[in-house]
Design a protein around this motif. Structure first.
Motif, PDB file in Angstrom:
ATOM      1  N   VAL A  21       0.221  97.256  64.412  1.00  0.00           N
ATOM      2  CA  VAL A  21       0.809  97.131  63.073  1.00  0.00           C
ATOM      3  C   VAL A  21       2.081  96.287  63.139  1.00  0.00           C
ATOM      4  O   VAL A  21       2.325  95.437  62.270  1.00  0.00           O
ATOM      5  CB  VAL A  21       1.081  98.521  62.461  1.00  0.00           C
ATOM      6  CG1 VAL A  21       1.877  98.417  61.174  1.00  0.00           C
ATOM      7  CG2 VAL A  21      -0.232  99.255  62.220  1.00  0.00           C
ATOM      8  N   MET A  22       2.883  96.496  64.174  1.00  0.00           N
ATOM      9  CA  MET A  22       4.107  95.706  64.323  1.00  0.00           C
ATOM     10  C   MET A  22       3.773  94.228  64.554  1.00  0.00           C
ATOM     11  O   MET A  22       4.483  93.351  64.078  1.00  0.00           O
ATOM     12  CB  MET A  22       4.963  96.238  65.474  1.00  0.00           C
ATOM     13  CG  MET A  22       5.613  97.566  65.214  1.00  0.00           C
ATOM     14  SD  MET A  22       6.750  97.526  63.820  1.00  0.00           S
ATOM     15  CE  MET A  22       6.045  98.850  62.844  1.00  0.00           C
ATOM     16  N   GLU A  23       2.718  93.957  65.293  1.00  0.00           N
ATOM     17  CA  GLU A  23       2.293  92.564  65.503  1.00  0.00           C
ATOM     18  C   GLU A  23       1.926  91.933  64.163  1.00  0.00           C
ATOM     19  O   GLU A  23       2.312  90.800  63.871  1.00  0.00           O
ATOM     20  CB  GLU A  23       1.104  92.500  66.464  1.00  0.00           C
ATOM     21  CG  GLU A  23       0.530  91.117  66.663  1.00  0.00           C
ATOM     22  CD  GLU A  23       1.465  90.137  67.350  1.00  0.00           C
ATOM     23  OE1 GLU A  23       1.227  88.924  67.232  1.00  0.00           O
ATOM     24  OE2 GLU A  23       2.436  90.565  67.998  1.00  0.00           O
ATOM     25  N   TRP A  24       1.200  92.673  63.344  1.00  0.00           N
ATOM     26  CA  TRP A  24       0.871  92.167  62.006  1.00  0.00           C
ATOM     27  C   TRP A  24       2.146  91.911  61.206  1.00  0.00           C
ATOM     28  O   TRP A  24       2.290  90.883  60.547  1.00  0.00           O
ATOM     29  CB  TRP A  24      -0.026  93.165  61.276  1.00  0.00           C
ATOM     30  CG  TRP A  24      -0.244  92.759  59.852  1.00  0.00           C
ATOM     31  CD1 TRP A  24      -1.132  91.844  59.373  1.00  0.00           C
ATOM     32  CD2 TRP A  24       0.498  93.224  58.726  1.00  0.00           C
ATOM     33  NE1 TRP A  24      -1.000  91.723  58.014  1.00  0.00           N
ATOM     34  CE2 TRP A  24       0.005  92.554  57.592  1.00  0.00           C
ATOM     35  CE3 TRP A  24       1.533  94.141  58.564  1.00  0.00           C
ATOM     36  CZ2 TRP A  24       0.505  92.783  56.319  1.00  0.00           C
ATOM     37  CZ3 TRP A  24       2.032  94.363  57.301  1.00  0.00           C
ATOM     38  CH2 TRP A  24       1.517  93.681  56.196  1.00  0.00           C
ATOM     39  N   LEU A  25       3.096  92.860  61.278  1.00  0.00           N
ATOM     40  CA  LEU A  25       4.370  92.701  60.575  1.00  0.00           C
ATOM     41  C   LEU A  25       5.119  91.470  61.083  1.00  0.00           C
ATOM     42  O   LEU A  25       5.704  90.730  60.294  1.00  0.00           O
ATOM     43  CB  LEU A  25       5.227  93.953  60.733  1.00  0.00           C
ATOM     44  CG  LEU A  25       6.586  93.940  60.048  1.00  0.00           C
ATOM     45  CD1 LEU A  25       6.424  93.844  58.529  1.00  0.00           C
ATOM     46  CD2 LEU A  25       7.362  95.198  60.404  1.00  0.00           C
ATOM     47  N   SER A  26       5.082  91.237  62.380  1.00  0.00           N
ATOM     48  CA  SER A  26       5.792  90.075  62.928  1.00  0.00           C
ATOM     49  C   SER A  26       5.179  88.775  62.411  1.00  0.00           C
ATOM     50  O   SER A  26       5.900  87.829  62.111  1.00  0.00           O
ATOM     51  CB  SER A  26       5.805  90.103  64.452  1.00  0.00           C
ATOM     52  OG  SER A  26       4.555  89.737  64.983  1.00  0.00           O
ATOM     53  N   LEU A  27       3.860  88.730  62.297  1.00  0.00           N
ATOM     54  CA  LEU A  27       3.213  87.536  61.764  1.00  0.00           C
ATOM     55  C   LEU A  27       3.515  87.359  60.281  1.00  0.00           C
ATOM     56  O   LEU A  27       3.791  86.251  59.818  1.00  0.00           O
ATOM     57  CB  LEU A  27       1.704  87.601  61.993  1.00  0.00           C
ATOM     58  CG  LEU A  27       1.249  87.551  63.454  1.00  0.00           C
ATOM     59  CD1 LEU A  27      -0.252  87.830  63.551  1.00  0.00           C
ATOM     60  CD2 LEU A  27       1.606  86.228  64.081  1.00  0.00           C
ATOM     61  N   ALA A  28       3.489  88.458  59.549  1.00  0.00           N
ATOM     62  CA  ALA A  28       3.745  88.393  58.105  1.00  0.00           C
ATOM     63  C   ALA A  28       5.189  87.998  57.795  1.00  0.00           C
ATOM     64  O   ALA A  28       5.448  87.282  56.831  1.00  0.00           O
ATOM     65  CB  ALA A  28       3.421  89.732  57.456  1.00  0.00           C
TER      66      ALA A  28
END
Length: 170
Positions: free
Chosen positions: A37-44
């Protein structure tokens, strides 16, 4: 003295029983999901994952949920307070090594004074000052990530571990 050493040695041995395996598997899966989820947040948010300071927070909250620094006040407050300190020091001094060191020290003091001590958040001022990050970093990914991590931990502990978390919110 020999008895104390033997007890310490026995306590330090790797436990490989069914309960430990299940608990470790659940904690590891929870940490992996949270990092995803944090990886997704970092991309977003367009911040590299390495600049989002939550990996050690995830390990603490999932692995040691009873610890005071793993409670929501410390988790959210620690990240917000330490990031705010880093941003203020950056504004006053600019991005340099001594400012980053001072920012970390001042963040530790601020977390103690506000009752939000969360050791993983100690890296935030270093990241902010060293990378000359903007004020928006406080809101996304820091505040948004801390809130998401808290929500994830709540769901994980309630439904995954079937345990009560947190012990208190404030």
């Amino acid at each position: 003295m020999a008895d104390e050493q033997r007890e310490t040695s026995e306590a330090a041995r790797v436990r490989f029983d069914r309960a430990t395996l299940i608990a470790g598997t659940i904690a590891g899966a929870g940490a992996a999901i949270a990092i995803g989820v944090m990886e997704w947040l970092s991309l977003a948010s367009r911040f590299p994952l390495a600049v989002i300071p939550f990996a050690t927070s995830i390990v603490l909250v999932i692995g040691s949920p009873d610890a005071e620094p793993a409670q929501p006040r410390a988790l959210i407050g620690g990240h917000v307070v330490s990031t705010l300190v880093g941003l203020l020091v950056l504004k006053l001094t600019g991005p340099n090594a001594w400012a980053a060191a001072a920012g970390v020290g001042l963040a530790v003091l601020a977390m103690y004074l506000t009752g939000t001590f969360h050791p993983p958040a100690g890296i935030n001022p270093l990241l902010v000052i060293s990378n000359n990050l903007p004020w928006s970093f406080l809101f996304a990914p820091v505040l948004a990530g801390a809130l998401l991590l808290t929500a994830f931990a709540l769901l994980w502990h309630r439904f995954g571990r079937r345990a009560s978390w947190p012990h208190r919110w404030l």
